[in-house]
Design an enzyme around this catalytic site. Structure first.
Site, mmCIF file in Angstrom:
data_model
loop_
_atom_site.group_PDB
_atom_site.id
_atom_site.type_symbol
_atom_site.label_atom_id
_atom_site.label_comp_id
_atom_site.label_asym_id
_atom_site.label_seq_id
_atom_site.Cartn_x
_atom_site.Cartn_y
_atom_site.Cartn_z
ATOM 1 N N TYR A 168 0.857 -1.194 0.000
ATOM 2 C CA TYR A 168 0.000 0.000 0.000
ATOM 3 C C TYR A 168 0.894 1.246 0.000
ATOM 4 C CZ TYR A 168 -4.115 -2.841 0.536
ATOM 5 O OH TYR A 168 -5.118 -3.741 0.289
ATOM 6 N N ARG A 344 -8.107 -16.042 8.266
ATOM 7 C CA ARG A 344 -8.988 -17.018 7.632
ATOM 8 C C ARG A 344 -9.758 -17.910 8.595
ATOM 9 N NH1 ARG A 344 -4.213 -18.519 3.620
ATOM 10 N NH2 ARG A 344 -3.148 -17.767 5.508
HETATM 11 C C1 LIG Z 1 -10.283 -12.545 2.389
HETATM 12 C C2 LIG Z 1 -9.064 -11.843 2.911
HETATM 13 C C3 LIG Z 1 -8.993 -10.464 2.838
HETATM 14 C C4 LIG Z 1 -7.875 -9.789 3.322
HETATM 15 N N1 LIG Z 1 -7.854 -8.413 3.303
HETATM 16 C C5 LIG Z 1 -6.855 -7.763 3.928
HETATM 17 C C6 LIG Z 1 -6.924 -6.349 4.087
HETATM 18 O O1 LIG Z 1 -7.880 -5.679 3.695
HETATM 19 N N2 LIG Z 1 -5.893 -5.758 4.731
HETATM 20 C C7 LIG Z 1 -4.816 -6.466 5.214
HETATM 21 O O2 LIG Z 1 -3.903 -5.882 5.778
HETATM 22 N N3 LIG Z 1 -4.747 -7.797 5.077
HETATM 23 C C8 LIG Z 1 -5.736 -8.458 4.470
HETATM 24 N N4 LIG Z 1 -5.709 -9.820 4.405
HETATM 25 C C9 LIG Z 1 -4.555 -10.553 5.009
HETATM 26 C C10 LIG Z 1 -4.836 -10.915 6.469
HETATM 27 O O3 LIG Z 1 -4.969 -9.776 7.275
HETATM 28 C C11 LIG Z 1 -3.702 -11.778 7.032
HETATM 29 O O4 LIG Z 1 -2.505 -11.037 6.952
HETATM 30 C C12 LIG Z 1 -3.547 -13.107 6.286
HETATM 31 O O5 LIG Z 1 -4.795 -13.655 5.981
HETATM 32 C C13 LIG Z 1 -2.733 -14.099 7.104
HETATM 33 O O6 LIG Z 1 -3.408 -14.409 8.299
HETATM 34 P P1 LIG Z 1 -4.230 -15.816 8.476
HETATM 35 O O7 LIG Z 1 -3.261 -16.912 8.157
HETATM 36 O O8 LIG Z 1 -4.661 -15.786 9.903
HETATM 37 O O9 LIG Z 1 -5.350 -15.791 7.499
HETATM 38 C C14 LIG Z 1 -6.798 -10.514 3.899
HETATM 39 C C15 LIG Z 1 -6.892 -11.914 3.968
HETATM 40 C C16 LIG Z 1 -8.001 -12.579 3.498
HETATM 41 C C17 LIG Z 1 -8.068 -14.070 3.617
#
Ligand SMILES: Cc1cc2nc3c(=O)[nH]c(=O)nc-3n(C[C@H](O)[C@H](O)[C@H](O)COP(=O)(O)O)c2cc1C
Length: 392
Positions: A168, A344
């Protein structure tokens, strides 16, 4: 009882446990407005036991958006945001909001002007080239970050999360891959830090010493010319000095290596299906697997880098990335991270924390198919596997 469920003080807040919902773009803000669906989504997360939920990507201004279904902070939406924070509070949680700007991958059709960036750069996903920001643009955008932060607090948010990662705008200034400037905002890291540090410094000055300012940043951008861990350590130290309350080290560059922050399956078929533009549909179908690199998933995939950052600073590092079980949450705490964010697993099940607390669940069935990522741009994020009956 597990330390997962013990309270933790962050600035002026006492979080009831260690679990924070990660910013996961909801795709529920058609025309940039708060919807009932968005309120219900976060209310459910709070009801599900999370100590603090995070409203994902909210642009600090009109020009910072990649999609029309993204929030941008303005007077007009404050009363609706207030409804959201009240609903979350009533459900027993705190609310945070992620504030950012997409920079060179904003969508020129949505913002009706040429995108802005650190240096001119072509964006293959948006099929546009940005122009380099002038000093006036940087000053105006810094003030937009400050105004948006004050508006977030006034709308009842308990914390803000500044987005300085994932490619970003602020990370476009940090990264040598996107920042080729020759002025005081480009060149050595100390210069590339100037804009993001000033944003954090001014927000801290405006919000006072105790308001929680979380900063999400990259421990690595994911390409050789980008930020590496040794840079990230210096960045985290600079953010600490500027007034950040906590650091969330993630990784990846949305316009280049978007799945580095996620790892796992590439949902190219679903991304093609959800694409409105015919040109992009064809491009993704033909070149999706080349344009979007795949990264192998493993539990706790950010742990090693995050630990090195935690060792270099005094403020808390909030662990994010690949937590899928009670054991993983406990491992992060044992490794010295006082808090963690969940993405997730809470899309798959907003009640995850309550169920772990009640002993009904110890591991999430989320299989990192990442189809939720494609779903978020097709009407709102949800677990596609849940709906199709692959899970449970
Ligand atoms: C559907 C989805 C949307 C996401 N949107 C963002 C977002 O808007 N901003 C952000 O910083 N990370 C976003 N992420 C990344 C998550 O914040 C996180 O860094 C990533 O999913 C890893 O964490 P997890 O293994 O617990 O899913 C998104 C992830 C997913 C799955």
């Amino acid at each position: 009882m597990s330390t997962i469920f013990s309270p933790f003080e962050l600035g002026n807040l006492t979080l009831k446990n260690r679990a924070i919902r990660a910013g996961c773009f909801e795709g529920m803000c058609q025309n940039g407005k708060v919807t009932e669906a968005l309120i219900e989504h976060h209310e459910n997360l709070a009801k599900g036991g999370i100590a603090m939920t995070t409203v994902a990507y909210c642009s600090v201004n009109f020009e910072g958006r990649a999609f029309d279904h993204e929030l941008w902070m303005r007077e007009e939406i404050l009363s609706d945001l207030k409804q959201l924070t009240e609903a979350v509070h009533k459900a027993g949680g705190y609310a945070s909001i992620q504030l950012g700007h997409c920079g060179f991958f904003t969508n020129k059709n949505v913002i009706q002007q040429q995108p802005l960036g650190a240096s001119p750069k072509w964006c293959m996903f948006m099929l546009s080239k940005c122009r380099s920001m002038t000093e006036e643009d940087i000053e105006a955008t810094t003030e937009d970050f400050v105004r948006a932060s004050v508006q977030a607090r006034d709308a009842g948010f308990d914390a803000i999360e500044i987005h300085a990662g994932h490619g970003y705008l602020l990370s476009q200034f940090l990264s040598p891959w996107t920042n080729k400037r020759k002025d005081r905002f480009g060149g050595p890291l100390s210069n590339r830090l100037n804009f993001p540090v000033e944003v954090i410094r001014r927000i801290r000055e405006k919000l006072g010493p105790d308001f929680p300012i979380l900063v999400k940043m990259n421990q690595e951008d994911g390409m050789p010319e980008g930020i590496q861990l040794d840079d990230a350590i210096q960045i985290a130290q600079a953010f600490e000095q500027a007034g950040a309350s906590a650091i969330i080290p993630s990784s990846g560059f949305t316009s280049k290596v978007p799945f580095l922050m996620l790892r796992g399956n590439l949902p190219v078929k679903e991304m093609v299906a959800n694409q409105n533009s015919l040109v992009k549909k064809i491009g993704l179908k033909l070149f999706g697997h080349f344009m979007v690199p795949k990264h192998k998933y493993q539990a706790l995939f950010q742990l090693d880098g995050a630990k090195q950052i935690q060792d270099a600073i005094k403020i808390p590092v909030i662990y994010i990335g690949g937590i899928e079980s009670k054991k993983d949450m406990e491992t992060t705490l044992k490794n010295g991270f006082p808090l963690f964010q969940l993405g997730r697993v809470t899309i798959q099940n907003p009640n995850f924390i309550n169920e772990v607390y009640n002993g009904e669940l110890s591991e999430s069935p989320c299989d990192h198919c990442n189809r939720c990522v494609a779903a978020m741009d097709a009407g709102g994020v949800y677990c596609v596997s849940n709906i199709k009956g692959f899970i449970n």
